[in-house]
Design a protein around this motif. Structure first.
Motif, PDB file in Angstrom:
ATOM      1  N   MET A 192     -25.769 -11.733 -10.638  1.00 38.62           N
ATOM      2  CA  MET A 192     -26.215 -12.773  -9.716  1.00 38.62           C
ATOM      3  C   MET A 192     -25.306 -13.988  -9.879  1.00 38.62           C
ATOM      4  N   LYS A 193     -24.748 -14.462  -8.790  1.00 35.87           N
ATOM      5  CA  LYS A 193     -23.851 -15.615  -8.824  1.00 35.87           C
ATOM      6  C   LYS A 193     -24.322 -16.652  -7.814  1.00 35.87           C
ATOM      7  N   LYS A 194     -24.545 -17.854  -8.320  1.00 35.94           N
ATOM      8  CA  LYS A 194     -24.991 -18.947  -7.454  1.00 35.94           C
ATOM      9  C   LYS A 194     -23.767 -19.730  -6.969  1.00 35.94           C
ATOM     10  N   HIS A 195     -23.763 -20.021  -5.685  1.00 38.91           N
ATOM     11  CA  HIS A 195     -22.704 -20.812  -5.061  1.00 38.91           C
ATOM     12  C   HIS A 195     -23.342 -22.086  -4.504  1.00 38.91           C
ATOM     13  N   ASP A 196     -22.576 -22.857  -3.800  1.00 38.38           N
ATOM     14  CA  ASP A 196     -23.078 -24.101  -3.231  1.00 38.38           C
ATOM     15  C   ASP A 196     -23.970 -23.798  -2.038  1.00 38.38           C
ATOM     16  N   GLY A 197     -25.284 -23.707  -2.314  1.00 31.36           N
ATOM     17  CA  GLY A 197     -26.231 -23.505  -1.225  1.00 31.36           C
ATOM     18  C   GLY A 197     -26.618 -22.071  -0.965  1.00 31.36           C
ATOM     19  N   TYR A 198     -26.014 -21.097  -1.652  1.00 32.50           N
ATOM     20  CA  TYR A 198     -26.410 -19.704  -1.435  1.00 32.50           C
ATOM     21  C   TYR A 198     -26.174 -18.913  -2.722  1.00 32.50           C
ATOM     22  N   THR A 199     -26.689 -17.698  -2.757  1.00 35.51           N
ATOM     23  CA  THR A 199     -26.627 -16.853  -3.958  1.00 35.51           C
ATOM     24  C   THR A 199     -26.187 -15.448  -3.572  1.00 35.51           C
ATOM     25  N   ARG A 200     -25.313 -14.885  -4.392  1.00 33.53           N
ATOM     26  CA  ARG A 200     -24.892 -13.499  -4.203  1.00 33.53           C
ATOM     27  C   ARG A 200     -25.468 -12.641  -5.339  1.00 33.53           C
ATOM     28  N   ILE A 201     -26.033 -11.488  -4.962  1.00 32.32           N
ATOM     29  CA  ILE A 201     -26.600 -10.565  -5.945  1.00 32.32           C
ATOM     30  C   ILE A 201     -26.050  -9.166  -5.678  1.00 32.32           C
ATOM     31  N   GLU A 202     -25.600  -8.511  -6.744  1.00 29.86           N
ATOM     32  CA  GLU A 202     -25.178  -7.115  -6.671  1.00 29.86           C
ATOM     33  C   GLU A 202     -26.112  -6.281  -7.540  1.00 29.86           C
ATOM     34  N   VAL A 203     -26.580  -5.153  -6.995  1.00 26.77           N
ATOM     35  CA  VAL A 203     -27.486  -4.266  -7.724  1.00 26.77           C
ATOM     36  C   VAL A 203     -26.835  -2.895  -7.838  1.00 26.77           C
ATOM     37  N   PHE A 204     -26.865  -2.360  -9.059  1.00 22.20           N
ATOM     38  CA  PHE A 204     -26.280  -1.047  -9.314  1.00 22.20           C
ATOM     39  C   PHE A 204     -27.386  -0.019  -9.470  1.00 22.20           C
ATOM     40  N   SER A 205     -27.087   1.206  -9.095  1.00 21.25           N
ATOM     41  CA  SER A 205     -28.116   2.242  -9.088  1.00 21.25           C
ATOM     42  C   SER A 205     -27.925   3.268 -10.187  1.00 21.25           C
ATOM     43  N   SER A 206     -26.962   3.058 -11.076  1.00 23.06           N
ATOM     44  CA  SER A 206     -26.703   4.002 -12.153  1.00 23.06           C
ATOM     45  C   SER A 206     -26.369   3.233 -13.412  1.00 23.06           C
ATOM     46  N   SER A 207     -26.885   3.706 -14.542  1.00 18.34           N
ATOM     47  CA  SER A 207     -26.589   3.062 -15.810  1.00 18.34           C
ATOM     48  C   SER A 207     -25.159   3.336 -16.255  1.00 18.34           C
ATOM     49  N   HIS A 208     -24.495   4.313 -15.598  1.00 13.81           N
ATOM     50  CA  HIS A 208     -23.120   4.652 -15.959  1.00 13.81           C
ATOM     51  C   HIS A 208     -22.111   4.009 -15.017  1.00 13.81           C
ATOM     52  N   GLU A 209     -22.462   3.891 -13.765  1.00 17.89           N
ATOM     53  CA  GLU A 209     -21.551   3.338 -12.776  1.00 17.89           C
ATOM     54  C   GLU A 209     -21.775   1.845 -12.633  1.00 17.89           C
ATOM     55  N   LYS A 210     -20.843   1.052 -13.155  1.00 19.65           N
ATOM     56  CA  LYS A 210     -20.989  -0.393 -13.136  1.00 19.65           C
ATOM     57  C   LYS A 210     -19.944  -1.071 -12.255  1.00 19.65           C
ATOM     58  N   ARG A 211     -19.192  -0.282 -11.506  1.00 14.70           N
ATOM     59  CA  ARG A 211     -18.124  -0.878 -10.705  1.00 14.70           C
ATOM     60  C   ARG A 211     -18.463  -1.001  -9.231  1.00 14.70           C
ATOM     61  N   THR A 212     -19.231  -0.051  -8.735  1.00 18.14           N
ATOM     62  CA  THR A 212     -19.557  -0.061  -7.317  1.00 18.14           C
ATOM     63  C   THR A 212     -21.041  -0.333  -7.122  1.00 18.14           C
ATOM     64  N   PRO A 213     -21.411  -1.499  -6.621  1.00 23.69           N
ATOM     65  CA  PRO A 213     -22.834  -1.804  -6.434  1.00 23.69           C
ATOM     66  C   PRO A 213     -23.445  -0.946  -5.335  1.00 23.69           C
ATOM     67  N   ALA A 214     -24.707  -0.574  -5.535  1.00 23.82           N
ATOM     68  CA  ALA A 214     -25.423   0.181  -4.515  1.00 23.82           C
ATOM     69  C   ALA A 214     -25.920  -0.730  -3.406  1.00 23.82           C
ATOM     70  N   MET A 215     -26.109  -2.015  -3.725  1.00 21.13           N
ATOM     71  CA  MET A 215     -26.605  -2.965  -2.735  1.00 21.13           C
ATOM     72  C   MET A 215     -26.050  -4.346  -3.063  1.00 21.13           C
ATOM     73  N   ARG A 216     -25.656  -5.069  -2.011  1.00 18.90           N
ATOM     74  CA  ARG A 216     -25.157  -6.438  -2.176  1.00 18.90           C
ATOM     75  C   ARG A 216     -25.955  -7.346  -1.246  1.00 18.90           C
ATOM     76  N   TYR A 217     -26.454  -8.437  -1.809  1.00 18.40           N
ATOM     77  CA  TYR A 217     -27.273  -9.366  -1.039  1.00 18.40           C
ATOM     78  C   TYR A 217     -26.615 -10.746  -1.010  1.00 18.40           C
ATOM     79  N   LEU A 218     -26.770 -11.401   0.117  1.00 21.36           N
ATOM     80  CA  LEU A 218     -26.357 -12.798   0.259  1.00 21.36           C
ATOM     81  C   LEU A 218     -27.608 -13.581   0.612  1.00 21.36           C
ATOM     82  N   LEU A 219     -28.095 -14.373  -0.325  1.00 20.61           N
ATOM     83  CA  LEU A 219     -29.331 -15.130  -0.138  1.00 20.61           C
ATOM     84  C   LEU A 219     -28.991 -16.511   0.417  1.00 20.61           C
TER      85      LEU A 219
END
Length: 337
Positions: free
Chosen positions: A1-28
């Motif tokens: 989770m990374k907070k920016h000026d006025g918005y937040t980016r979140i990346e969620v991974f779906s595997s405990s082994h795969e940490k490079r490609t997020p399964a879902m990316r959100y822009l809050l």
């Protein structure tokens, strides 16, 4: 989770082994604010969310902690969600039953029209996120079960907090509970004598280690015990060969998490008489995590308990090394008499 000026980016991974490609990316992005430039695979989410659906009681418990439980408009059902107040609202029709995984009722979800549908990671490898999207529904991928540490699972309160504008509150709650856990963990640090333990139960000839996620195995280690199934190959994530389980069970000093319905040794033996061969059974060292249950019989260990890992750890240390926890009374666990 990374907070920016006025918005937040979140990346969620779906595997405990795969940490490079997020399964879902959100822009809050706060409601009413301009949407910044973003990648095509980022899902724009207006926050705070107004209403949501939950799949598990743990998700409900996290929303309760940050004061956002009023946003719950639907749950998967009464099996995975134990909170009594949820069941009352299901009965009076103010909370919808939306179904679980492939049994999700899409028509019901559409009628509820939630801002987000929280689903556990196991759904990420299926067509469920895409199916939700095809109905205009936004999946909220929840991966706490993949965490390697109990505090990692609890830290998903910050994920929830971000979607409800409760970032500071979520961070404060996590910090408080983190301190409590580390204080308890310190009591069992550096132990040389470590009893052996297994967890789970036999089901149709196969041993279910359900609940023995990496975070729980880590907790056993923190409590000064050696988990005998640690290096065993599991099928479908949590199933173990019955023969291997019986062999390990015969030698383990302790047995935990026997079955949600079991509260006494006779009840346990009625499930399978072969348990009489277990050292833990013969010597009376069997404990179940159902000391506190909701009205429907579901153990609160998996819902409220996961938000109180310091209490679970205190129970485990008391079980394995009672001299380290004088005066502690088992809270989530009970000894089978």
């Amino acid at each position: 989770m990374k907070k920016h000026d006025g918005y937040t980016r979140i990346e969620v991974f779906s595997s405990s082994h795969e940490k490079r490609t997020p399964a879902m990316r959100y822009l809050l992005v706060p409601r009413g604010a301009a949407i910044p430039r973003h990648d095509s695979d980022e899902r724009v989410v207006r926050v705070p969310l107004g209403n949501v659906t939950c799949e598990s009681g743990f998700q409900v418990a996290l929303l309760e902690l940050i004061g956002a439980s009023d946003a719950i408009a639907g749950v998967s059902g009464e099996v995975r969600v134990g909170q009594d107040w949820i069941h009352r609202k299901i009965d009076d029709g103010s909370i919808a039953v939306t179904g679980l995984m492939r049994s999700m009722n899409m028509e019901k979800l559409v009628s509820v029209n939630p801002d987000m549908v929280f689903i556990n990671t196991s759904a990420a490898g299926s067509d469920i996120p895409a199916k939700l999207g095809s109905y205009g529904l936004l999946p909220g991928l929840f991966s706490a079960s993949l965490e390697d540490h109990p505090l990692g699972a609890l830290e998903w309160i910050r994920f929830m907090g971000a979607f409800f504008g409760r970032d500071s509150l979520a961070a404060a709650i996590f910090s408080e509970k983190e301190r409590a856990y580390l204080q308890v963990q310190e009591k069992a640090r550096g132990l040389h004598e470590r009893p052996t333990v297994i967890a789970g139960y036999m089901r149709k000839g196969t041993w279910s280690t359900m609940g023995s996620s990496n975070w729980f195995v880590a907790m056993l280690d923190h409590a000064g015990a050696d988990y005998l199934f640690r290096d065993q190959e599991l099928d479908r994530g949590h199933m173990l060969s019955g023969e291997v389980a019986m062999e390990k069970g015969a030698e383990a000093d302790f047995w935990l998490n026997t079955h949600s319905r079991v509260s006494t040794m006779p009840e346990l033996l009625s499930e399978d008489l072969r348990y009489q061969a277990f050292r833990s059974v013969r010597e009376g060292r069997v404990y179940n995590n159902n000391n506190r249950c909701f009205s429907n019989g579901r153990s609160s260990f998996w819902d409220a308990g996961m938000t109180e890992p310091h209490l679970i750890l205190a129970d485990l240390i008391t079980i394995f090394h009672p001299e380290l926890m004088p005066g502690h009374k088992l809270y989530y666990y009970r000894k089978l008499e």
